[in-house]
Design an enzyme around this catalytic site. Structure first.
Site, mmCIF file in Angstrom:
data_model
loop_
_atom_site.group_PDB
_atom_site.id
_atom_site.type_symbol
_atom_site.label_atom_id
_atom_site.label_comp_id
_atom_site.label_asym_id
_atom_site.label_seq_id
_atom_site.Cartn_x
_atom_site.Cartn_y
_atom_site.Cartn_z
ATOM 1 N N ILE A 1 0.859 -1.168 0.000
ATOM 2 C CA ILE A 1 0.000 0.000 0.000
ATOM 3 C C ILE A 1 0.901 1.225 0.000
ATOM 4 C CG2 ILE A 1 -2.022 -1.061 1.059
ATOM 5 C CD1 ILE A 1 -1.162 -0.106 3.743
ATOM 6 N N ASP A 2 0.393 2.314 -0.532
ATOM 7 C CA ASP A 2 1.211 3.511 -0.704
ATOM 8 C C ASP A 2 1.742 4.038 0.625
ATOM 9 O OD1 ASP A 2 0.557 3.359 -3.390
ATOM 10 O OD2 ASP A 2 -1.128 4.756 -3.208
ATOM 11 N N LYS A 3 2.821 4.776 0.546
ATOM 12 C CA LYS A 3 3.459 5.351 1.740
ATOM 13 C C LYS A 3 2.464 6.130 2.591
ATOM 14 C CE LYS A 3 6.848 8.834 3.115
ATOM 15 N NZ LYS A 3 7.847 9.837 2.664
ATOM 16 N N ARG B 1 -6.824 5.728 -5.804
ATOM 17 C CA ARG B 1 -6.608 7.162 -5.950
ATOM 18 C C ARG B 1 -6.862 7.615 -7.383
ATOM 19 N NH1 ARG B 1 -0.678 7.585 -3.706
ATOM 20 N NH2 ARG B 1 -1.014 9.840 -3.970
#
Length: 300
Positions: free
Chosen positions: A131-133, A232
């Protein structure tokens, strides 16, 4: 040796990457060293496979893990001899890139856990999905290669369910919906992803409205595929970007946030060893809840 059946023509590296949960670079290395076979014959990473081809992937002994253990606090939701489930905080990178191997979730895992799968190499041990930062929430970690292959197969076959909560801009009219697009690198900005008219990779997302506010909507997203920045990008494609998103969101932000209000709150999987169906939940972070409290007061 792990075997897979090709259901539609595709490149060998793309097929193996999705089915075995390996990075494309890892697949390329396996192919170059003669560990990937199509109907018993070694294949090249860029070779096109026909439908009906039987692909066998041989995983050699794991390479030594070079990312260093670091005493970084993490929220370990569950652990046994095969898997661990972690609630990753916003701001933490899952694994480092080449040349930087400090301060990541992997460093924390190496300190906390006694073993991790080595299939994905020296800087991604145990990592099956990411998962993204600046996205918070749950991800499962493989503690051995057998668990890694099982979990990667579940993700490829869409039996591992990943659900997210997000606060988006604007009021979404539809209660539920399905988004199906092609996602690839933005031709105008290679650091971003975008919905493309052709090319790219198929991306599937289901969405559900949880709560509506005057100028925002709390959404639940369920991933059917796992493309980079998928939720997103799809939220922006809907015309309702995620609040606080520094890349795909509005430039002018009402709330002072460190990143997007996107949280992987639920993870459902089949245990690699026992076959038990397991579901894990993680509560919304405090900063996310504070924003919702403000919006609910305004609604009352």
């Amino acid at each position: 040796m792990n075997e897979y059946l090709v259901d539609a023509p595709c490149r060998a590296d793309v097929f193996v990457s999705e089915r075995a949960g390996l990075t494309r670079s890892a697949v390329k290395k396996l192919a170059e060293s003669g560990h990937i076979f199509a109907d018993g014959v070694p294949v090249k990473a860029g070779q096109t496979l026909k439908a009906g081809t039987k692909v066998a992937v041989e995983i050699p002994a794991p390479v030594p893990i070079r990312a260093k253990p670091e005493d970084i606090p993490i929220d370990l939701v569950y652990e046994d001899e095969d898997i661990a489930v972690v609630n990753k905080p916003q701001g933490m990178t899952v694994h480092a890139g080449a040349g930087r191997v400090e301060g990541t979730l992997v460093n924390a895992l190496l300190y906390r856990l006694h073993s991790l799968s080595g299939i994905n190499g020296e800087i991604r041990p145990g990592i099956v999905h990411r998962i993204d930062k600046d996205t918070s929430g749950l991800l499962v970690v493989a503690k051995n290669d057998a668990a890694h292959l099982s979990l990667a197969g579940q993700i490829a076959e869409k039996t591992c369910k990943r659900e997210y909560l997000a606060l988006v801009e604007g009021v979404v009219r539809e209660d539920t919906g399905h988004i199906s697009t092609l996602i690839g690198r933005d031709p105008k900005d290679r650091l971003k992803m975008a919905v493309l008219p052709s090319g790219g990779r198929r991306a599937e997302t289901d969405f559900f409205v949880e709560e509506r506010f005057r100028e925002n909507t709390l959404m639940r997203f369920s991933l059917q595929t796992g493309r980079t920045h998928q939720i997103r990008v799809h939220a922006k494609y809907m015309g309702h970007p995620v609040v606080g998103d520094p890349v795909y969101g509005y430039k002018k932000q009402r709330f002072h946030l460190e990143g997007q209000l996107l949280h992987a709150f639920r993870l459902t999987l089949t245990h690699p060893r026992t076959g038990e169906r397991m579901t894990f939940d993680a509560p919304l972070p405090d900063y996310f809840e504070r924003v919702l409290e403000i919006l609910r007061r305004e609604n009352s």
